[in-house]
Every structure is written in C-alpha cells, then in structure tokens.
Design a protein around this motif. Structure first.
Motif, PDB file in Angstrom:
ATOM      1  N   ARG A   1      66.487 113.769 -30.598  1.00 43.44           N
ATOM      2  CA  ARG A   1      67.643 114.409 -29.950  1.00 43.44           C
ATOM      3  C   ARG A   1      67.561 115.918 -30.189  1.00 43.44           C
ATOM      4  O   ARG A   1      67.313 116.378 -31.308  1.00 43.44           O
ATOM      5  N   VAL A   2      67.738 116.721 -29.123  1.00 43.99           N
ATOM      6  CA  VAL A   2      67.641 118.178 -29.220  1.00 43.99           C
ATOM      7  C   VAL A   2      68.875 118.802 -28.583  1.00 43.99           C
ATOM      8  O   VAL A   2      69.239 118.455 -27.451  1.00 43.99           O
ATOM      9  N   HIS A   3      69.515 119.697 -29.309  1.00 48.81           N
ATOM     10  CA  HIS A   3      70.638 120.472 -28.780  1.00 48.81           C
ATOM     11  C   HIS A   3      70.300 121.958 -28.837  1.00 48.81           C
ATOM     12  O   HIS A   3      69.660 122.420 -29.803  1.00 48.81           O
ATOM     13  N   LEU A   4      70.726 122.699 -27.805  1.00 52.04           N
ATOM     14  CA  LEU A   4      70.756 124.151 -27.852  1.00 52.04           C
ATOM     15  C   LEU A   4      72.078 124.539 -28.510  1.00 52.04           C
ATOM     16  O   LEU A   4      73.152 124.211 -27.999  1.00 52.04           O
ATOM     17  N   VAL A   5      72.004 125.196 -29.663  1.00 54.31           N
ATOM     18  CA  VAL A   5      73.194 125.511 -30.462  1.00 54.31           C
ATOM     19  C   VAL A   5      73.348 127.026 -30.506  1.00 54.31           C
ATOM     20  O   VAL A   5      72.432 127.743 -30.933  1.00 54.31           O
ATOM     21  N   ILE A   6      74.509 127.506 -30.056  1.00 53.17           N
ATOM     22  CA  ILE A   6      74.729 128.930 -29.807  1.00 53.17           C
ATOM     23  C   ILE A   6      75.939 129.396 -30.603  1.00 53.17           C
ATOM     24  O   ILE A   6      77.062 128.940 -30.364  1.00 53.17           O
ATOM     25  N   ASP A   7      75.720 130.299 -31.550  1.00 55.17           N
ATOM     26  CA  ASP A   7      76.825 130.915 -32.279  1.00 55.17           C
ATOM     27  C   ASP A   7      77.224 132.195 -31.555  1.00 55.17           C
ATOM     28  O   ASP A   7      76.393 133.109 -31.397  1.00 55.17           O
ATOM     29  N   VAL A   8      78.477 132.273 -31.114  1.00 53.03           N
ATOM     30  CA  VAL A   8      78.946 133.410 -30.329  1.00 53.03           C
ATOM     31  C   VAL A   8      80.141 134.060 -31.014  1.00 53.03           C
ATOM     32  O   VAL A   8      80.948 133.386 -31.660  1.00 53.03           O
ATOM     33  N   LEU A   9      80.230 135.391 -30.870  1.00 48.64           N
ATOM     34  CA  LEU A   9      81.426 136.093 -31.299  1.00 48.64           C
ATOM     35  C   LEU A   9      82.448 136.041 -30.171  1.00 48.64           C
ATOM     36  O   LEU A   9      82.099 136.090 -28.990  1.00 48.64           O
ATOM     37  N   ILE A  10      83.700 135.946 -30.542  1.00 50.11           N
ATOM     38  CA  ILE A  10      84.771 135.761 -29.557  1.00 50.11           C
ATOM     39  C   ILE A  10      85.092 137.079 -28.868  1.00 50.11           C
ATOM     40  O   ILE A  10      85.351 138.100 -29.518  1.00 50.11           O
ATOM     41  N   ASN A  11      85.055 137.061 -27.536  1.00 51.41           N
ATOM     42  CA  ASN A  11      85.548 138.168 -26.723  1.00 51.41           C
ATOM     43  C   ASN A  11      86.313 137.587 -25.540  1.00 51.41           C
ATOM     44  O   ASN A  11      86.560 136.374 -25.472  1.00 51.41           O
ATOM     45  N   ASP A  12      86.700 138.426 -24.594  1.00 55.65           N
ATOM     46  CA  ASP A  12      87.494 137.938 -23.463  1.00 55.65           C
ATOM     47  C   ASP A  12      86.727 136.910 -22.638  1.00 55.65           C
ATOM     48  O   ASP A  12      87.310 135.960 -22.112  1.00 55.65           O
ATOM     49  N   PHE A  13      85.412 137.098 -22.501  1.00 54.59           N
ATOM     50  CA  PHE A  13      84.615 136.121 -21.746  1.00 54.59           C
ATOM     51  C   PHE A  13      84.695 134.759 -22.403  1.00 54.59           C
ATOM     52  O   PHE A  13      84.909 133.738 -21.732  1.00 54.59           O
ATOM     53  N   VAL A  14      84.498 134.718 -23.712  1.00 54.71           N
ATOM     54  CA  VAL A  14      84.534 133.438 -24.423  1.00 54.71           C
ATOM     55  C   VAL A  14      85.910 132.791 -24.269  1.00 54.71           C
ATOM     56  O   VAL A  14      86.017 131.596 -23.962  1.00 54.71           O
ATOM     57  N   LEU A  15      86.970 133.560 -24.452  1.00 59.04           N
ATOM     58  CA  LEU A  15      88.310 132.995 -24.324  1.00 59.04           C
ATOM     59  C   LEU A  15      88.555 132.480 -22.909  1.00 59.04           C
ATOM     60  O   LEU A  15      89.282 131.500 -22.713  1.00 59.04           O
ATOM     61  N   GLY A  16      87.920 133.130 -21.908  1.00 58.91           N
ATOM     62  CA  GLY A  16      88.089 132.701 -20.526  1.00 58.91           C
ATOM     63  C   GLY A  16      87.452 131.360 -20.224  1.00 58.91           C
ATOM     64  O   GLY A  16      87.741 130.762 -19.173  1.00 58.91           O
ATOM     65  N   LEU A  17      86.578 130.856 -21.121  1.00 57.30           N
ATOM     66  CA  LEU A  17      85.984 129.529 -20.925  1.00 57.30           C
ATOM     67  C   LEU A  17      86.945 128.405 -21.299  1.00 57.30           C
ATOM     68  O   LEU A  17      86.729 127.256 -20.924  1.00 57.30           O
TER      69      LEU A  17
END
Length: 308
Positions: A166-182
C-alpha cells in the motif's frame, strides 16, 4: 476525516511510482517488526535530499535548510503537477509504503493540527480493501486518487492484511487561505473558534526554542518509555529541531513528536503517553544531556546526545 474536492489519476501516479523503484527507501517508523515494512521516499525535504538521514550533516545546517524538491520528485512530473496545484507552503512530502503484513503501531502526530498550523493530507496511490486503516478507531476507506484530510493529531494505526504494498502520497502543508478553501465553510468557522494558526502569523520566539536543538542516537533495543512498541532493531539517528516556530523530534528525517517548553530545561512530549517529559541538561547554552521520563510509570531513558 474529510474528503477534499480534488481527485487525481491513480494510473499515472502508479506509473511514476514504478519509475522510482530503484531509489533507496528509509524507515518511516522507529520501532516494531511491522514498522520495518513501513518505508518512505521523500519528494520534498530539507535541502532537497531524497535520503535525508545523513548523520554527518551538522544540526545547525539541517535545521536552517529550506524544504525543496528532491531528485525523486524531478523524476515524477505528474506528482510534481499535483503538488504545484496545491497553492500553499509545503513541508515534508513523502511516498509512504506499507508492505504486506506491515503494521503501523497506534500513535499520534501531535504537531499536525489546525491549532499548530500544519495539516497532513493523504492521496492513496496504491491500496486494497484488506488494508485496515483507522483514525480514532474510525475506519478510513480511502480510494486511489482521492485527496483526504485526517486529524493525525489523534491516535491512528494501520495493518496491511493484503498481498500488495500500500502506497500513499503524504503531504504536510502549512495552513493558508487556499488550504482553508478546501474545507466546508461551516467546519472552518467552527475550527476558528478553537483556533487556527495561519502561515506567516507570529510564532514563539525561535531563538528561545533554538537552545533546545540537539542531535541524538537511539540504540538498538530502544523502546519509547510508556509504550508497548517492539525494540528498535538497529541504531537510528535523530534530532530535535525548530520548525515553523515549533520544536519537533525528527527520527530518520521523519517528524515524530512535538516538544513544548514547560519549566527550566523540561519539555512536555506530545505524541507519547500523557505526562511524558524530556529533561535537558545544558552546558554553555547547549544541550549536553537529555532524559525521557515516562508519564505512565516514571521510567527514565537517557538519550545519547551527539556533539555538534
């Protein structure tokens, strides 16, 4: 957990995954027979290193390095396109693989939350119905190519009972307006009441935190105090570093624990048993000794602190 409004071509991701098969992987966990089947390829990492566990690099250099694309990502243009489409600052981005029979022991990643300002997103690349994956004992039935948010500051675990890796793409992101818009607007508003740290906001004085930065080595046989993990099969290098205004424990370049100063040279350890602390000894303004003290039974483990 929330499925976010993005989907990707699983077949293209799998094709690029095959192009990376020759790359060396590093352990994504630090204890247990099952965790030896849990491995990582970094796509974005400090200094852009694919294999980032270079014990010869000075801590000060590693901690100050910018997160950058690795050679692996340069060989995977579709994965790069996916990441470019997420218009937010990124920290560690990895392909995490869990082989047949592999187990991810129950644990928390306390440094990824709305309150801490960093979220962990997952895109399953290869998965199977017989992979048991739980967050707070809620099963995650995530399909290939879907973008998902899970609250990994809560306890989570996995067991691959299938015959495939099993393989996942794992992405650590900092929160900004784009992220909140998801996210659904009502969830964002409810979370604002509890606290959201947005990228660029003022953080704790990093100079204050930097005095706790040090490198260490975990010996073979190590078991985190207050846990039931299997002993570490081989020695592993790690470090405490300041990342985005937070003290993070890194092992094999994987962020594992969050540390919070409490009093004097004592740090509360978030991600192990409640009440676990790290006691630091200083000489000339730098850490020369550190001891983990279990919040369960008071067991003490002296870390081998490596000279800068």
């Amino acid at each position: 957990m929330i499925r976010l409004p993005r989907s990707y071509d699983a077949a293209r991701m799998q094709s690029e995954l095959r192009l990376l098969e020759d790359l060396e992987r590093v352990s994504a966990g630090y204890a247990g027979e099952g965790n030896r089947a849990w491995e990582s390829i970094s796509l974005i990492a400090p200094g852009g290193r694919t294999r980032t566990g270079d014990g010869h690099q000075r801590l000060s250099q590693q901690a100050s390095e910018e997160y950058a694309p690795t050679d692996a990502l340069r060989r995977a243009p579709y994965l790069a396109e996916i990441l470019d489409g997420l218009a937010c600052p990124k920290r560690l981005v990895r392909l995490l693989s869990l082989g047949p029979g592999g187990i991810i022991a129950r644990h928390r990643d306390s440094f990824v939350s709305f309150e801490e300002g960093m979220l962990r997103l997952h895109v399953p690349v290869v998965t199977h119905p017989d992979v048991d994956f739980f967050i707070d004992e809620e099963r995650c039935d995530w399909k290939e190519g879907e973008l998902w948010y899970g609250d990994f500051s809560r306890f989570h675990r996995a067991h691959n009972r299938s015959p495939i890796t099993r393989v996942h793409l794992v992405i650590d992101v900092l929160i900004n307006d784009f992220v909140l818009g998801l996210f659904p607007p009502d969830l964002v508003e409810a979370q604002r009441a509890r606290g959201i740290r947005v990228a660029g906001e003022a953080r704790r004085d990093e100079a204050e935190l930097q005095r706790f930065a040090f490198s260490f080595r975990l010996p073979a046989g190590f078991v985190p105090p207050g846990t039931s993990y299997d002993p570490l099969p081989a020695p592993v290098d790690g470090r405490v570093q300041v990342q985005d205004g937070t003290l993070i424990v890194m092992v094999n370049e994987q962020p594992l624990l969050r540390l919070v100063p409490s009093s004097g040279g004592t740090l509360a350890v978030h991600g192990l048993a409640p009440g676990t602390v790290m006691e630091c000894d200083f000489d000339g303004g730098r850490v020369v000794g550190a001891t983990l003290v279990s919040g369960v039974d008071g067991a003490r483990f002296h870390l081998h602190v490596q000279a800068a």
